[in-house]
Design an enzyme around this catalytic site. Structure first.
Site, PDB file in Angstrom:
ATOM      1  CG  HIS A 177      -1.718   1.274   1.366  1.00  0.00           C
ATOM      2  ND1 HIS A 177      -1.664   2.086   2.479  1.00  0.00           N
ATOM      3  CD2 HIS A 177      -2.602   1.853   0.515  1.00  0.00           C
ATOM      4  CE1 HIS A 177      -2.487   3.114   2.308  1.00  0.00           C
ATOM      5  NE2 HIS A 177      -3.063   2.992   1.123  1.00  0.00           N
ATOM      6  CB  SER A 178       0.784   4.274   0.299  1.00  0.00           C
ATOM      7  OG  SER A 178       1.152   5.621   0.197  1.00  0.00           O
ATOM      8  CG  MET A 179       6.887   4.902   1.453  1.00  0.00           C
ATOM      9  SD  MET A 179       7.353   5.652   3.036  1.00  0.00           S
ATOM     10  CE  MET A 179       7.097   4.259   4.157  1.00  0.00           C
TER      11      MET A 179
END
Length: 302
Positions: free
Chosen positions: A103-105
């Site tokens: 998720h994300s980063m």
């Protein structure tokens, strides 16, 4: 929804312990779930609840997050340190290959890992990567702002003790507002990062140094090479709503072009919601993931 056996343990790193959690049976194909900025492994608990029992799900808290030890205070932490955490965990688990979910980063750290150790990641599932990729705009094109918001602000408060104490309801309300979640969803996340102190108050376990984790300072052509070099079959799950500026959207689209163009290797889908769609709409995200994993026509570029 299934009832998977849950296990928690720690893996030793040179700087301390990393907190691990798994769901399911270790004899099944492994899937590593990697959280994003100022988050924990709890971000995947609702998703795993709805995932099939055919995989072994493993996640962890990055250093200075959740139940993991803090790193020593010092120069700013880069996302390549987080890649080293992934390497050590994969080696600890003894996996020859695995499915990578982020998720994300977590996508940035994962794509660095894949580039350094090609062939280990069978398939990649990335949830809303445009935010961390879009942030690369400031590293590449607005060095002054990037410097001030990272180094200057980091060292201006370097010795400040910001272990803020909350009443439980205050902590829930703060995270609900910051991440646009319901109370139930928020309490799932707080389970790994909110601990009681004296007088009925609580504190967050996030380390101050981890509030300034920044993308490795790579020129655009190098970053593009890392992202586009023989990626594994990939599913990109995009949220429909975000707060990115137009310039951030432009560079995110440019760097993620490999994944977003229709082809036989990658899938690019959208799920209604904001950045945390895996929490707010886990059933829809799981539907997209299982369709992708069950698809036998997806071919690898390797």
């Amino acid at each position: 929804m299934t009832n998977k056996v849950t296990k928690e343990w720690y893996v030793e790193m040179p700087w301390g312990k990393v907190a691990m959690i798994s769901w399911g049976e270790s004899s099944k194909p492994p899937m590593l779930l990697v959280h994003g900025y100022l988050d924990t492994a709890a971000t995947f608990s609702r998703l795993v609840d709805h995932m099939p029992d055919t995989y072994y799900y493993v996640s962890f808290d990055f250093p200075g997050h959740g139940k993991s030890d803090h790193v020593q205070s010092g120069p700013l932490v880069t996302q390549t340190l987080l890649t080293e955490v992934i390497r050590r965990i994969v080696d600890h688990m003894g996996w020859k290959t695995f499915i990578f979910v982020s998720h994300s980063m977590g996508f940035i750290s994962g794509i660095y890992y894949h580039h350094a150790f090609p062939g280990k990641v069978e398939r990649m599932i990335i949830i809303d990567p445009a935010v961390p990729v879009g942030n690369q705009y400031y590293v590449i094109y607005d060095l002054g702002l990037w410097y001030k918001s990272n180094y200057q602000e980091y060292y201006d408060i370097y010795n400040k003790n910001d272990a803020k104490l909350y009443k439980y309801e205050q902590a829930v309300a703060a995270m609900m507002k910051a991440r646009s979640l319901t109370k139930e969803q928020t309490e799932h996340l707080l389970a790994r990062c909110l601990v009681p102190t004296d007088y009925g108050l609580y504190k967050m376990t996030f380390q101050s140094a981890m509030r300034r984790v920044y993308g490795t300072w790579l020129p655009e052509y190098t970053l593009e090479h890392v992202i586009t070099s023989n990626p594994p079959p990939t599913l990109v799950v995009n949220a429909t709503k975000h707060n990115l500026t137009p310039v951030m959207v432009e560079i995110a689209n440019k760097l993620l072009k490999t994944y977003t163009e229709p082809n036989s290797v990658h899938r690019n889908v959208y799920v209604e919601g904001k950045h945390d769609v895996h929490i707010t709409s886990p059933r829809e995200v799981v539907h997209q993931i299982t369709d992708f994993l069950n698809c036998t026509t997806v071919k690898s570029k390797l």
